[in-house]
Each structure stands twice: as structure tokens, then as C-alpha cells.
Write a protein that holds these residues in place. Structure first.
Motif, mmCIF file in Angstrom:
data_model
loop_
_atom_site.group_PDB
_atom_site.id
_atom_site.type_symbol
_atom_site.label_atom_id
_atom_site.label_comp_id
_atom_site.label_asym_id
_atom_site.label_seq_id
_atom_site.Cartn_x
_atom_site.Cartn_y
_atom_site.Cartn_z
ATOM 1 N N UNK A 40 54.576 -7.423 -3.394
ATOM 2 C CA UNK A 40 54.582 -6.287 -4.307
ATOM 3 C C UNK A 40 53.913 -6.551 -5.652
ATOM 4 N N UNK A 41 53.475 -7.799 -5.914
ATOM 5 C CA UNK A 41 52.771 -8.064 -7.177
ATOM 6 C C UNK A 41 51.410 -7.384 -7.232
ATOM 7 N N UNK A 42 50.843 -7.058 -6.076
ATOM 8 C CA UNK A 42 49.496 -6.473 -6.007
ATOM 9 C C UNK A 42 49.612 -4.958 -6.183
ATOM 10 N N UNK A 43 49.172 -4.408 -7.333
ATOM 11 C CA UNK A 43 49.435 -3.006 -7.642
ATOM 12 C C UNK A 43 48.483 -2.003 -7.000
ATOM 13 N N UNK A 44 47.309 -2.464 -6.590
ATOM 14 C CA UNK A 44 46.351 -1.566 -5.935
ATOM 15 C C UNK A 44 45.546 -2.407 -4.946
ATOM 16 N N UNK A 45 46.057 -2.519 -3.739
ATOM 17 C CA UNK A 45 45.457 -3.413 -2.742
ATOM 18 C C UNK A 45 43.983 -3.090 -2.474
#
Length: 575
Positions: A473-478
């Protein structure tokens, strides 16, 4: 083990008009397709099918459209399970199969325009941080308790799914339902590793036993030992290679790294399913799960010593121990190469290739149909510490967009639960070998089939399984961030930039995206908030003070003591 597939005649009988949908069609499907390949008894299978029949009545005659990438599992759903569901429920399902990049494009377009392109998506769980922050995906926890309660299977049994932690956001809500998953493991020639002359030659040269490498130091020694070796004395090729990989500057090169290669080296922090506060992409979040940086200067680890070490080893092994053609290959082109019989081991190998690696007549398959190879846990790099994730697991998961009308979302949710149901899942797993349920993994049919699958079942039944996880979930816009990887890693792979220069450019590019998201305010209180800049020593001290690890300082010696383990002893320890 022979698996019976539905005949064309059987399917023709199943696909009837909605007026004839019902239990007779369900029984025909169970007879022709499922048989004893289910974790449910026949009586419970029929009970579950009756529930689907009753729940689907308000939607009889509706045509819904769903989409997935074109994996074997999804082809089975599209060609066999969708027509069966139509016959049983009267809801016509059009299950499209397209390339993974096209699935991403479609879901992005639906998010941006609000147009209902598909009624449901099988979308990578790598999007969990994206879906949670943008708020355009139905929260399934609330959906199942409220609006979708009347179409939620009482026998769904969420606790039986092995990947729910991958599709759960920091708010504790489930946003996607796993449909298929497969891991990225270590692959090796079991027959070569157990040959007495080969073992003796290796020990004479390196001073320790040839076996499954526990760390990258051992992997490197084994790669060097086998590269150029003549294995004809046991019926192998006159020249083999100790490593297989790919290096073409292509979007698939990005997966090679975002699929947890950096965490295997020891990048990021401890924590499962993903490191916190710094994940395997090197992105740091604050106590509220807001991304604050990717570069070391903001407390990230994308360009830290562990990340540079990870990419340097990849480049070194690709150039020195893989076939020369590998540098110009894509993921798809490199995938079949180990099956051709000239590769001794591969550190980064997807279990999705299993079915294609056990076909009769291949150089890597014995005459009795058992594989000459095995899969095992991946080795880890010098920066890795106990408690970190050790590899990647791909999870394709059902995703319902808020822009889909409620009735269409309900009908699609019924189909999603049907293809994930206990009635169907064991058979689906035999076809695609992508496991989502504990009851399926433990099914007696897989105990019987295990010797043919090279360690796949043993791995999925092992306690080691929990260390293989998707992007978190650290990746805000995959979509926006993932596309940056292949371009920058490609510069390191080609030699256009040093590894440090490439990783510096990558983390800077990621922070540009984080900065734009912060300024736009599109993700509200969950969006990025970039931290102040400091040097590596400052951030390392800050992390230690707050009980975490990343970014680590550069090790004085990055080649640690090589460690190997006997494969057979490893498997025995799991039991």
C-alpha cells in the motif's frame, strides 16, 4: 494424474437459454467438469449451485462484461466457467481476455471518465494502494455487509483465501477478492545438483556442498561454476549456463524489479506483507501511511546501497553467467529458455511457468513424466534480514468499480464468486496452478499430483509461503510509478548509465509523481506529503531511533559467507 476437460458436446448442452437455467444445468456441469475435483462433497456442491441459481434470478437475461489478462487460469474461466455460469444462472457473461497493460489502461480510463467499460475487473493486487487512495473502487467489506449482502455467497469463506492480506488496505477494509496467484521462486536442475561427480567438483572448487543457495553469495558461486561447464557426461549439453534472466529495455523489465527484486537483496524495512515504513520499492510512508519520499534524501531507499547492490548483481549475473542472447530478451522471450535444458538455475522464476515446464518430451522432464528440476525459496542478498519479505507473489483479484451500476455490479459479483467458489476452485487450480484457497492447496488430488510439479505444492503448503507477497500500500499510483522502472533500469542494464546514476534518476522520477499527487490533492489525507531532505547518515540514524532499518548504510563487504542447503532436507523440514 489425468485431468478431464469439458468436451465441446458437454459445453453445448450446458449453454442454454435463461429460461432453462437451473439445477439440472448445474448437475450437468458438476458431472462433466468438476467430478471429484472439489473441496466440497457432491451434496454441498449442489447446495452451493442452488444458492447461485436463487441469487441470480433478479438478473436473469442480463449480459455482463468482465475482463482479465490472458493467463491460463483466466482462459479457463472465460472459455469454460463463464458458459457454465450462464447456463446455470441465466446471466450471460462475456469474459474478455486481453494483455495486462490493456487491463490497466481500461481500468484507468474507467477511473478517469466514470464510464462503465467493464462490470468487473480481475486486476493486480499491486493496485491496492491506488484503489484505496483514489476511492473509485467498491470497498468489498462494506459491500458484502450492505449493498451486496443479498448476492454474497454464505459459503464464500473468506478465511479460506490465502491472499487477503494483499488486498486489504490500511483502513482494514478488503478492496479486492483474489482470483489467482503465483509466486516468484528459485528454479534449479535437481538432477545436476544431485550428480556425484558434479557435487564433488563443486566442493573441490568452493569448499562447501552444492545445494539450494540460501544467499546470493552461494548463487553467484553456483552460477560461475556451471557457466561453460560440459554436462554431457550425464546426458546434458556440452555447454550450460549458471543463470537465466532478461535485459531488453521493455516494459517487462520493470516487473523484473518491482516484483520484489530489491527486497530480496535487503532493500526496505522488515514487515509482512510489506516493509514499513519503507517498502520494497524504496518508498517511505509516515505514521498515517502517506508517502513521503523515494530517494535516500527523503528517507526512501530506491537509490540506497541495498538497491544499488540489488541492480548491480542483476547486471553482473546477466552479463557473465546467462546466455548472450538474454541481454536482448523480454520477459516473454526469456520464459521458455530454462525448459530447453541448458540452464542450471534461475533466481527469478515465476511458478506460472510450471505447467509449461512439465510437458512430456522436454529436455527437463524425465521419461516417467516427473521433472528433472525443482523450485525452492529464493536466495537473499547481503542486506536482507530475518523478518523481511523474500519474494513476490502475483495476485489477480476481482475489483468492482463504483462507476458500475449496482445491478450490474451484483451480477458480476455473482460470477466472481462462482469462479472462486469451493465447488470450482480445485479444478480451476489443476488447470492453471494458481492457488487462492487453503482447502485447495491441501486437497488430496494435489498430494497425488505433487511429484509432477517440482516442489510447487510443497512450497504452497510450507510456512515459508508468507514471505512472498505482492506490491503493498505504500505505492500511491501503481500505473504512473511502475512505468518509470523499466526506462531507468534499462539504462543500467544497457550500460547507458551506472547503476547508481540509474537509481538516482528513478527515485527522482518517482518523487516527481509523488509531488504532483501532493499538489493536486486528489488523494486527500491519504496522498503523499514529501519529507524534508537529509543525508543517508541522518536518515539511517532516524530509522534506528524509531525502531526501523532503511535506508541501510553501505556494507564494507557485500559478499557474505555462502550458504547452501539440501533441497530434500529443506522440504522435509517443512513437514
Amino acid at each position: 494424474m489425468k485431468l478431464h476437460l469439458t468436451t465441446a458436446i458437454g459445453l453445448a448442452l450446458l449453454v442454454t437459454s435463461p429460461a432453462f437455467a437451473g439445477i439440472d444445468e448445474a448437475k450437468a456441469f458438476l458431472d462433466s467438469e468438476i467430478g471429484d475435483l472439489s473441496s466440497l462433497s457432491r451434496a454441498d456442491q449442489e447446495k452451493e449451485m442452488q444458492w447461485f441459481i436463487d441469487a441470480a434470478k433478479p438478473f436473469a437475461g442480463m449480459e455482463i462484461h468482465v475482463v482479465s489478462e490472458s493467463l491460463t487460469t483466466h482462459a479457463y474461466e472465460s472459455k469454460t466457467l463463464a458458459p457454465a455460469f450462464t447456463a446455470i444462472t441465466g446471466i450471460k457473461v462475456v469474459h474478455d481476455l486481453i494483455q495486462e497493460g490493456d487491463v490497466v489502461e481500461k481500468i484507468q480510463t474507467q477511473m478517469q471518465t466514470g464510464e462503465n467499460i467493464y462490470d468487473a475487473y480481475i486486476n493486480d493486487s499491486d493496485f491496492i494502494g491506488t484503489h484505496w487512495r483514489y476511492g473509485q473502487v467498491r470497498d468489498l467489506t462494506d459491500w458484502m455487509a450492505n449493498e451486496g449482502k443479498d448476492v454474497t455467497n454464505p459459503g464464500l469463506d473468506l478465511q479460506d483465501f490465502v491472499g487477503l492480506s494483499f488486498t486489504t488496505a490500511p483502513d482494514g477494509k478488503l478492496y479486492q477478492l483474489p482470483d489467482q496467484q503465483f509466486a516468484n521462486l528459485y528454479w534449479f536442475r535437481y538432477d545436476w545438483f544431485n550428480d556425484e561427480k558434479t557435487k564433488a567438483d563443486f566442493k573441490a572448487e568452493y569448499g562447501y556442498d552444492l545445494g539450494v543457495p540460501v544467499n546470493w553469495s552461494a548463487y553467484e558461486d553456483i552460477a560461475k561454476f556451471f557457466t561453460g561447464r560440459d554436462m554431457s557426461y550425464i546426458g546434458g549439453p556440452s555447454k550450460v549456463y549458471g543463470n537465466m534472466d532478461y535485459g531488453k529495455k521493455d516494459p517487462s523489465l520493470g516487473w523484473r524489479f518491482t516484483d520484489a527484486w530489491l527486497s530480496m537483496a535487503g532493500n526496505g524495512d522488515k514487515g509482512l506483507p510489506n516493509g514499513k515504513p519503507v517498502d520494497e520499492w524504496g518508498i517511505r510512508v509516515d505514521e498515517n501511511s502517506r508517502p513521503v519520499g523515494s530517494c535516500v534524501a527523503r528517507g526512501g531507499d530506491t537509490n540506497g546501497p541495498a538497491a544499488v547492490y540489488a541492480v548491480s548483481k542483476y547486471v553482473d549475473w546477466l552479463k557473465n553467467y546467462a546466455p548472450p542472447a538474454a541481454e536482448g530478451m523480454t520477459f516473454g522471450e526469456a520464459g521458455p529458455v530454462p525448459a530447453q535444458g541448458e540452464i542450471a538455475q534461475q533466481a527469478f522464476w515465476y511458478t506460472a511457468f510450471t505447467a509449461d515446464m512439465v510437458k512430456p518430451g522436454l529436455p527437463v522432464v524425465n521419461a516417467d513424466g516427473t521433472p528433472k528440476w525443482r523450485m525452492a525459496p529464493s536466495p537473499h542478498g547481503a542486506y536482507w534480514q530475518e523478518g523481511m519479505k523474500l519474494g513476490y507473489q502475483d495476485v489477480g483479484a476481482w475489483t468492482l468499480m463504483k462507476s458500475t451500476p449496482v445491478d450490474r455490479a451484483k451480477a458480476a459479483w455473482l460470477y466472481a464468486q462462482f469462479v472462486d467458489s469451493k465447488t470450482v476452485d480445485v479444478k480451476k487450480a489443476h488447470v492453471g496452478l494458481t492457488f487462492i484457497r487453503e482447502s485447495t492447496i491441501r486437497h488430496e488430488s494435489f498430494t497425488k499430483r505433487a511429484p509432477e510439479l517440482g516442489g510447487l505444492i510443497e512450497f504452497y503448503r510450507s510456512p515459508a509461503r508468507v514471505q512472498w507477497t505482492p506490491t503493498g500500500t505504500n505505492v500511491p499510483d501503481y500505473p504512473k510509478l511502475a512505468q518509470l522502472w523499466w526506462q531507468n533500469i534499462g539504462d543500467a542494464s544497457s550500460g547507458a548509465k551506472s547503476v547508481q546514476e540509474a537509481m538516482d534518476a528513478l527515485c527522482a522520477a518517482q518523487e516527481q509523481v509523488l509531488g504532483r499527487l501532493e499538489r493536486s490533492g486528489m488523494q486527500g489525507d491519504m496522498g503523499p506529503k514529501l519529507a524534508e531532505e537529509h543525508d543517508l547518515d541522518w536518515w539511517n540514524a532516524y530509522s534506528k531511533e524509531h525502531g526501523s532499518l532503511a535506508p541501510q548504510l553501505k556494507l564494507a563487504e557485500e559478499k557474505d559467507k555462502p550458504i547452501t542447503v539440501s533441497y530434500d532436507e529443506l522440504v522435509a523440514s517443512w513437514k
